[in-house]
Scaffold this motif. Structure first.
Motif: not given
Length: 327
Positions: A53, A124, A128, A131, A201, A205-206, A208, A237, A241
């Motif tokens: 984050s 974001m 996401g 991705y 971002n 995201w990676t 997360l 991922a 996402c």
């Protein structure tokens, strides 16, 4: 002012409790025991979530500065993470309220700060969704419904975040009535700034996605199907996402139910329905408690240290020694 703060805290507590209660009920329906979990992996999952984050929070700071605001870095990061709790309240507008009220600095205009919140959130969502769409199209093209969901959100969000389009939307919303200088502020929101946000971002995201891997590693029943990180990463991922993005575009507090549906749809074919449900619920609970723990810590730390007060305090003059001043 005190009454408003009490109401905000009460709404946040209610939202968090509602989310936790529903999550625990879902796990209990699967006859799963929390005692089976590998807790160090869950701690790692929470840490990876907060770390993931951070780039998004730094992008929010970058947006404010690009729009001629001067927030302090510490207060911005503090406001960003505490503001996360606002998404558990219906409407999610409390995220904007918390961030704009907590950030501090010079020349801060609340209308510009709020505009930066929307630009950061839309970016974001856009990153996401793109991705997820790329990963699903390459590795999981048979999930047609989820693929088109990702593509639809990606196209819509990416279009809105194009600097000329975003500036036009803000002006159409009559923000100039509140801030006559908003057009000048928006001029700083350009393609290089947005490109910086896309890179930030992507990193976020990676991380997360890595957090979901840690969650899966904490579930013993997932072991027979859990391959190496590199093999599992496209699935994890893409799942994170799309689940988070789908949750964000709905008005449901915390995306409750929407996130879990996407996770279960993506994970069940590989891990089975029980592990899919448990992983969806664990991800929510771990992230929620990570957000809550960090928010409590940050709330207890002032946004600005009291150094200015110390510096401005008068130092009393030293008393003269009569022996040294015979006159």
């Amino acid at each position: 002012m005190l009454l408003v703060q009490v109401i905000v805290v009460a709404l946040v507590i209610w939202g968090i409790w509602h989310n936790v209660q529903k999550a625990v009920d879902q796990v209990q329906q699967q006859n799963f025991s929390f005692q089976e979990l590998r807790w160090p992996w869950l701690v790692a999952a929470g840490g990876l979530y907060l770390l993931g984050s951070l780039p998004m929070g730094l992008f929010w700071l970058r947006l404010m500065r690009a729009m001629q605001q001067k927030p302090t870095t510490w207060s911005g990061i503090r406001a960003f993470f505490i503001g996360h709790l606002g998404k558990y309240v219906p409407g999610k507008a409390l995220v904007v309220v918390l961030r704009t009220s907590l950030v501090q600095g010079e020349s801060l205009k609340r209308s510009v700060v709020a505009t930066a919140v929307f630009a950061e959130t839309l970016t974001m969502v856009s990153v996401g969704a793109v991705y997820a769409a790329i990963l699903i199209s390459l590795w999981f093209s048979d999930r047609q419904i989820l693929l088109w969901l990702a593509i639809g959100i990606a196209v819509a969000a990416s279009f809105v975040t194009l600097p000329p389009v975003f500036r036009k939307i803000v002006l159409i919303l009559k923000v100039a009535k509140i801030n006559p200088e908003i057009a000048e502020n928006l001029a700083g929101l350009n393609y290089p700034v947005m490109a910086w946000g896309w890179v930030a971002n992507l990193i976020g995201w990676t991380l997360l996605g890595s957090s979901l891997y840690a969650v899966m590693a904490s579930i013993p029943d997932a072991d027979p199907h859990l391959a190496s990180f590199t093999q599992m990463f496209p699935l994890l991922a893409a799942t994170v996402c799309l689940a988070m993005v789908a949750g964000f575009v709905t008005p449901i507090p915390g995306g409750m139910g929407v996130r879990e549906f996407v996770i279960m749809e993506m994970m069940a074919p590989v891990f089975g329905p029980v592990v899919a449900v448990v992983s969806a619920v664990l991800l929510r609970v771990v992230w929620l408690f990570a957000e809550l723990a960090l928010a409590i810590i940050l709330y207890g730390i002032p946004a600005s240290p009291p150094t200015a007060e110390l510096a401005s305090a008068e130092i009393p003059p030293a008393e003269e020694d009569p022996a040294q001043n015979p006159a």
